[in-house]
Design a protein around this motif. Sequence first.
Motif, PDB file in Angstrom:
ATOM      1  N   ARG A  46     -30.032 -30.359  18.538  1.00  0.00           N
ATOM      2  CA  ARG A  46     -29.905 -29.094  19.278  1.00  0.00           C
ATOM      3  C   ARG A  46     -28.490 -28.552  19.193  1.00  0.00           C
ATOM      4  O   ARG A  46     -28.275 -27.335  19.128  1.00  0.00           O
ATOM      5  CB  ARG A  46     -30.307 -29.306  20.739  1.00  0.00           C
ATOM      6  CG  ARG A  46     -31.782 -29.634  20.904  1.00  0.00           C
ATOM      7  CD  ARG A  46     -32.196 -29.729  22.365  1.00  0.00           C
ATOM      8  NE  ARG A  46     -33.616 -30.058  22.479  1.00  0.00           N
ATOM      9  CZ  ARG A  46     -34.597 -29.178  22.398  1.00  0.00           C
ATOM     10  NH1 ARG A  46     -34.298 -27.878  22.204  1.00  0.00           N
ATOM     11  NH2 ARG A  46     -35.861 -29.551  22.512  1.00  0.00           N
ATOM     12  N   CYS A  47     -27.503 -29.443  19.150  1.00  0.00           N
ATOM     13  CA  CYS A  47     -26.102 -29.003  19.073  1.00  0.00           C
ATOM     14  C   CYS A  47     -25.816 -28.309  17.739  1.00  0.00           C
ATOM     15  O   CYS A  47     -25.020 -27.370  17.673  1.00  0.00           O
ATOM     16  CB  CYS A  47     -25.183 -30.202  19.268  1.00  0.00           C
ATOM     17  SG  CYS A  47     -23.423 -29.799  19.221  1.00  0.00           S
ATOM     18  N   ASP A  48     -26.467 -28.771  16.663  1.00  0.00           N
ATOM     19  CA  ASP A  48     -26.223 -28.194  15.337  1.00  0.00           C
ATOM     20  C   ASP A  48     -27.189 -27.064  14.997  1.00  0.00           C
ATOM     21  O   ASP A  48     -27.129 -26.511  13.880  1.00  0.00           O
ATOM     22  CB  ASP A  48     -26.335 -29.284  14.259  1.00  0.00           C
ATOM     23  CG  ASP A  48     -25.139 -30.216  14.261  1.00  0.00           C
ATOM     24  OD1 ASP A  48     -24.090 -29.811  14.787  1.00  0.00           O
ATOM     25  OD2 ASP A  48     -25.256 -31.344  13.737  1.00  0.00           O
ATOM     26  N   ALA A  49     -28.102 -26.715  15.911  1.00  0.00           N
ATOM     27  CA  ALA A  49     -29.056 -25.645  15.639  1.00  0.00           C
ATOM     28  C   ALA A  49     -28.341 -24.301  15.538  1.00  0.00           C
ATOM     29  O   ALA A  49     -27.274 -24.098  16.119  1.00  0.00           O
ATOM     30  CB  ALA A  49     -30.116 -25.605  16.732  1.00  0.00           C
ATOM     31  N   GLY A  50     -28.954 -23.404  14.791  1.00  0.00           N
ATOM     32  CA  GLY A  50     -28.368 -22.079  14.628  1.00  0.00           C
ATOM     33  C   GLY A  50     -27.866 -21.856  13.214  1.00  0.00           C
ATOM     34  O   GLY A  50     -28.253 -22.549  12.277  1.00  0.00           O
ATOM     35  N   ASP A  51     -26.977 -20.851  13.080  1.00  0.00           N
ATOM     36  CA  ASP A  51     -26.514 -20.432  11.767  1.00  0.00           C
ATOM     37  C   ASP A  51     -25.187 -21.081  11.400  1.00  0.00           C
ATOM     38  O   ASP A  51     -24.354 -21.387  12.274  1.00  0.00           O
ATOM     39  CB  ASP A  51     -26.336 -18.915  11.728  1.00  0.00           C
ATOM     40  CG  ASP A  51     -27.641 -18.180  11.960  1.00  0.00           C
ATOM     41  OD1 ASP A  51     -28.694 -18.843  11.947  1.00  0.00           O
ATOM     42  OD2 ASP A  51     -27.605 -16.952  12.154  1.00  0.00           O
ATOM     43  N   SER A  52     -24.987 -21.245  10.115  1.00  0.00           N
ATOM     44  CA  SER A  52     -23.687 -21.639   9.583  1.00  0.00           C
ATOM     45  C   SER A  52     -23.574 -21.098   8.172  1.00  0.00           C
ATOM     46  O   SER A  52     -24.577 -20.853   7.500  1.00  0.00           O
ATOM     47  CB  SER A  52     -23.501 -23.166   9.588  1.00  0.00           C
ATOM     48  OG  SER A  52     -24.370 -23.774   8.645  1.00  0.00           O
ATOM     49  N   VAL A  53     -22.342 -20.901   7.718  1.00  0.00           N
ATOM     50  CA  VAL A  53     -22.075 -20.392   6.378  1.00  0.00           C
ATOM     51  C   VAL A  53     -21.185 -21.392   5.655  1.00  0.00           C
ATOM     52  O   VAL A  53     -20.116 -21.758   6.158  1.00  0.00           O
ATOM     53  CB  VAL A  53     -21.387 -19.011   6.423  1.00  0.00           C
ATOM     54  CG1 VAL A  53     -21.033 -18.546   5.009  1.00  0.00           C
ATOM     55  CG2 VAL A  53     -22.282 -17.993   7.112  1.00  0.00           C
ATOM     56  N   LYS A  54     -21.653 -21.817   4.484  1.00  0.00           N
ATOM     57  CA  LYS A  54     -20.867 -22.740   3.675  1.00  0.00           C
ATOM     58  C   LYS A  54     -20.404 -22.039   2.409  1.00  0.00           C
ATOM     59  O   LYS A  54     -21.203 -21.458   1.672  1.00  0.00           O
ATOM     60  CB  LYS A  54     -21.685 -23.977   3.299  1.00  0.00           C
ATOM     61  CG  LYS A  54     -20.866 -25.011   2.521  1.00  0.00           C
ATOM     62  CD  LYS A  54     -21.651 -26.274   2.242  1.00  0.00           C
ATOM     63  CE  LYS A  54     -22.693 -26.056   1.167  1.00  0.00           C
ATOM     64  NZ  LYS A  54     -23.298 -27.334   0.722  1.00  0.00           N
ATOM     65  N   SER A  55     -19.104 -22.070   2.174  1.00  0.00           N
ATOM     66  CA  SER A  55     -18.500 -21.527   0.967  1.00  0.00           C
ATOM     67  C   SER A  55     -17.758 -22.668   0.289  1.00  0.00           C
ATOM     68  O   SER A  55     -16.801 -23.216   0.854  1.00  0.00           O
ATOM     69  CB  SER A  55     -17.543 -20.377   1.326  1.00  0.00           C
ATOM     70  OG  SER A  55     -16.864 -19.915   0.186  1.00  0.00           O
ATOM     71  N   SER A  56     -18.198 -23.050  -0.913  1.00  0.00           N
ATOM     72  CA  SER A  56     -17.673 -24.292  -1.482  1.00  0.00           C
ATOM     73  C   SER A  56     -17.525 -24.222  -2.989  1.00  0.00           C
ATOM     74  O   SER A  56     -18.168 -23.423  -3.679  1.00  0.00           O
ATOM     75  CB  SER A  56     -18.590 -25.468  -1.118  1.00  0.00           C
ATOM     76  OG  SER A  56     -19.840 -25.362  -1.788  1.00  0.00           O
ATOM     77  N   LEU A  57     -16.679 -25.098  -3.492  1.00  0.00           N
ATOM     78  CA  LEU A  57     -16.526 -25.359  -4.918  1.00  0.00           C
ATOM     79  C   LEU A  57     -17.035 -26.769  -5.197  1.00  0.00           C
ATOM     80  O   LEU A  57     -16.730 -27.704  -4.454  1.00  0.00           O
ATOM     81  CB  LEU A  57     -15.061 -25.247  -5.342  1.00  0.00           C
ATOM     82  CG  LEU A  57     -14.417 -23.859  -5.218  1.00  0.00           C
ATOM     83  CD1 LEU A  57     -12.917 -23.961  -5.485  1.00  0.00           C
ATOM     84  CD2 LEU A  57     -15.064 -22.869  -6.176  1.00  0.00           C
TER      85      LEU A  57
END
Length: 500
Positions: A262-273
């Motif tokens: 539940r703590c990690d639920a929701g949106d996230s954006v990963k920008s990576s190489l």
Amino acid sequence: MASSPSTEDDVLDRLKKNVDPTVLSDREAAIRKRASEQYEKAHSRLKDLVNDNSTLPVTISLINIDGAKNTRTGFLQKVLQGTFARGKEPGFTLAEALGELSRDCHTFSRFGIFHQPTLYVDLAGQSDGKTKLNAKITLRELSRFILKTGTDMGNTEGSGYLSLTYRNVFGGAESLNGYASTGTRTRSAYEVNFQAPVNANPDLILEAGGYASSRSHHYYSSHEEVLRGGKVGVKWGEHEATYNGVWRQVTGLAQGASPTVRCDAGDSVKSSLRHTFTRDHRDNHLLPTRGWIVRSESEVAGWGGLGGDVAFWKNEMEAQVAAPLGTSGVSVSAGLRSGFLYPLSLGVGDNKKPAQPSRINDRFQLGGPTDVRGFRECGLGPRDGNDSVGGDVYMAGGANIYFPIPKVGPEKPLRLQVFANSGRLVGLQGLTEDGGNVNSSVEGALKELGNGLPSIAAGIGLVYAHPMARFELNFCLPLVKRSGERGRKGLQLGIGIDFR
């Protein structure tokens, strides 16, 4: 009086009927044998002629390309320009010319847009004390469009798919690929990918694409994940480097989802190489009997000016070796792999944030019939209630002995295997959203990784290496299992293309 064609055919038929079938078969075999002997003699004479004249000074005056209707002239010229340049060098010989032309044919075949090319070389007189050569390379283009539908079974999932490939899009061996699938766990997946060789070099490929997917993780943790992103990268030899930007959603939480999920639920954006290196010298990637492979994959996300809202350095390394035991068909293989996730500070300057704990969709998972046998899928490592929440550091290894099955033979891709494997997955402790000492957390995780025995299982089973996937049916017995981990005693079925 002339006989009619039908009368002649009747006479031939009667003559054939009067011949003993055994005699007729022997005659046909003799004809085939004579033809084969004549071909071998002609090939041998040609080989002797080339060997006798291998040091003959030559120059390549003309290379004619036939059959490349949809391929750009400039693209073809780039493939051949090295051969023309070498042909002008002093001391260029017949053997070197044939070698260069053969390499050009091999290069054309590697682009994946032609059938196997054919080469014809002829003499064209003398020039400045050198023999001039005229070469003709005949190319036959493959179909530009490929439409496939079917089903896939791999890595504990079944799916149906539709794929469309458009080859040689702009006449320079480019390809545009579209893919859509739905499966038992990946509810939907869509991808569009464009690839093009750089400077007509099949070992240097530029790639760009976009993708979207929706996948259920309820079989090990109470959530689903939705991805929408794009990538651009380049492949050269054994290396691949890509930039990935992806919007991720942890959604579809079950009623009994743990606090960690539940703590990690929701949106996230990963920008990576990301960089991947693979060197594979195995004789068969599904059921190797000899050879070795080393693989390394590193990813840097959110560091410096990359952006996004997660920041870490992640690395996985793997090595495997296989060898036969004599000529009995028995072989052994052993492998070792590890993974490490190191949290980094996010952003730069005044916007710089301290390192954060990793998210559930970035951590490693361990265990399962294609991973660490004898344990349920994602059954190793940290848990929160009924949910496997993954870890930041792991190490796993295994050894297999493969035996040919009596009356089946060692040449068949069916084996009896005896195996033992182990693994350990731990998480970093002491990091919070307000910060913490990353190095101390890493040091503690590494100490915990070596604390006591890892989880261990052994077993025996059948292995079948189909060209599309590997199938295993094993009887497994967990020998060492830590508290909370989920073992699998008894029969375990594994289907996949990437067994560890």
